[in-house]
Design an enzyme around this catalytic site. Structure first.
Site, mmCIF file in Angstrom:
data_model
loop_
_atom_site.group_PDB
_atom_site.id
_atom_site.type_symbol
_atom_site.label_atom_id
_atom_site.label_comp_id
_atom_site.label_asym_id
_atom_site.label_seq_id
_atom_site.Cartn_x
_atom_site.Cartn_y
_atom_site.Cartn_z
ATOM 1 N N PRO A 2 0.813 -1.207 0.000
ATOM 2 C CA PRO A 2 0.000 0.000 0.000
ATOM 3 C C PRO A 2 0.853 1.267 0.000
ATOM 4 O O PRO A 2 1.631 1.497 0.919
ATOM 5 C CB PRO A 2 -0.793 -0.109 1.310
ATOM 6 C CG PRO A 2 -0.641 -1.525 1.758
ATOM 7 C CD PRO A 2 0.651 -1.972 1.209
ATOM 8 N N GLU A 3 0.713 2.033 -1.027
ATOM 9 C CA GLU A 3 1.329 3.359 -1.065
ATOM 10 C C GLU A 3 0.171 4.355 -1.109
ATOM 11 O O GLU A 3 -0.974 3.969 -0.910
ATOM 12 C CB GLU A 3 2.248 3.488 -2.286
ATOM 13 C CG GLU A 3 3.341 2.412 -2.282
ATOM 14 C CD GLU A 3 4.303 2.508 -3.456
ATOM 15 O OE1 GLU A 3 4.461 3.605 -4.005
ATOM 16 O OE2 GLU A 3 4.892 1.480 -3.821
ATOM 17 N N HIS A 114 -5.195 -13.445 11.058
ATOM 18 C CA HIS A 114 -4.439 -12.229 10.749
ATOM 19 C C HIS A 114 -5.303 -10.980 10.854
ATOM 20 O O HIS A 114 -4.848 -9.886 10.563
ATOM 21 C CB HIS A 114 -3.847 -12.319 9.345
ATOM 22 C CG HIS A 114 -2.928 -13.481 9.168
ATOM 23 N ND1 HIS A 114 -1.784 -13.645 9.924
ATOM 24 C CD2 HIS A 114 -2.975 -14.538 8.329
ATOM 25 C CE1 HIS A 114 -1.172 -14.758 9.556
ATOM 26 N NE2 HIS A 114 -1.874 -15.313 8.587
ATOM 27 N N ARG A 134 1.636 -9.673 7.832
ATOM 28 C CA ARG A 134 3.006 -9.548 8.326
ATOM 29 C C ARG A 134 3.162 -8.589 9.496
ATOM 30 O O ARG A 134 4.262 -8.420 10.011
ATOM 31 C CB ARG A 134 3.915 -9.158 7.170
ATOM 32 C CG ARG A 134 4.180 -10.365 6.293
ATOM 33 C CD ARG A 134 4.600 -9.962 4.928
ATOM 34 N NE ARG A 134 6.005 -9.618 4.897
ATOM 35 C CZ ARG A 134 6.657 -9.355 3.776
ATOM 36 N NH1 ARG A 134 6.018 -9.402 2.642
ATOM 37 N NH2 ARG A 134 7.911 -9.045 3.795
#
Length: 292
Positions: A2-3, A114, A134
């Site tokens: 994600p940017e 998650h 992560r």
DNA sequence: AGACTAACCTGAAAGC
DNA sequence: TGCTTTCAGGTTAGTC
């Protein structure tokens, strides 16, 4: 990863689901690197609060609450924010997807281990989830009026980048132009993909010392960066916020990539094989012929 | 101060 | 086949 465009598309999708709704309860996973604010504190601080708006600052999502507090969400590398009304099986890995029933595969996402945040609302309507495999993402609760160094450090939004600003920031730097673009205190929101793409469009090698990039080149970089960010936000409206693969190979913007994750493939301008090397501690893609 | 490195984390892919 | 290694990268803390 994600940017700015992925974060902005996420913001636009989720804001309508959050705004004006009272959080009845927040469920979380156990404390971890992900929870800058301890999970228990988060749960107590958010219970009963109403979300007034969802903004974006660089790559951070900022939810304002009715008591004046704010909730910062950073998606890190693999973070996803979505609601029960915005479902997609593509949120899951291929392995996880295969384990779903055909019905679930068609209809969408199921929260899993998650999924670190689960917002439940007083109206009993669609829940909102934040998932991050992560755990590079972050969740931070800010008391009313409180600031945070992570926000204070950020430079101007990458959508507002100017050639002049870039040029000035680069003057006293020996590091590379790529490192400059990735520096969130110089401009907030640019990440690896859009740094590579904008440098290609501007015809500037990522490994050039920032201090040696001309004013004219900075203008081209700034213009190219604004262009790819805006274009990506547009095309991301359909799928990019649902899922962006670790290698950037998925998501709507993939069709528009010129160099990112195209190592060895012909440059779309001149046919020279796209090269990849490490610049600024990041995998960096460029055309050795088009970029000087 | 700027620049570089390690650490955080997990899963996919490559290597053996 | 199955185990091991490598790689992906946003951000920060620590070091030079």
């Amino acid at each position: 990863m994600p940017e700015l465009p992925e974060v902005e598309v996420t913001r636009r999708r989720i804001e309508g689901v959050l705004r004006g709704r009272k959080i009845a309860r927040l469920r979380t996973t156990a404390d971890s690197y992900f929870f800058v604010t301890p999970a228990a504190k988060l749960r107590s601080a958010l219970a009963g609060r109403t979300v007034s708006c969802l903004d974006r600052i660089g790559k951070y999502l900022v939810a304002s609450l009715d008591d004046g507090a704010r909730l910062l969400l950073h998606l890190g590398m693999t973070g996803q924010l979505f609601s029960e009304t915005v479902q997609s099986p593509r949120l899951l890995s291929a392995t996880a997807r295969a384990s779903l029933t055909p019905e679930a595969q068609r209809d969408g996402f199921q929260p899993d281990a998650h999924t670190h945040l689960r917002f439940e609302f007083a109206d009993g309507g669609p829940r909102v989830f934040m998932r991050d495999v992560r755990k590079f993402g972050k969740v931070i609760w800010l008391a009313p009026g409180a600031d945070h160094p992570r926000l204070a450090r950020l430079g101007p939004d990458a959508l507002e980048v100017s050639g002049e600003g870039l040029f000035r920031a680069g003057r006293k730097r020996r590091a590379t132009i790529k490192a400059l673009l990735l520096d969130q205190s110089v401009l907030a929101g640019c990440g690896n993909i859009y740094a590579d793409e904008s440098l290609f469009l501007a015809g500037v090698r990522p490994g050039r010392a920032a201090g040696r990039v001309t004013r004219r080149e900075c203008d081209r970089i700034a213009s190219a960066l604004r262009g790819v960010l805006l274009r990506s936000i547009e095309s991301g409206g359909s799928t990019i916020s649902d899922y962006v693969a670790p290698d950037g190979s998925d998501g709507a913007y993939q069709d528009e990539r010129r160099v990112y994750a195209r190592e060895g493939e012909p440059c779309l301008e001149c046919g020279t094989p796209v090269r990849k090397k490490v610049v600024a501690q990041r995998g960096t893609h460029y055309c050795p012929s088009c970029q000087r």
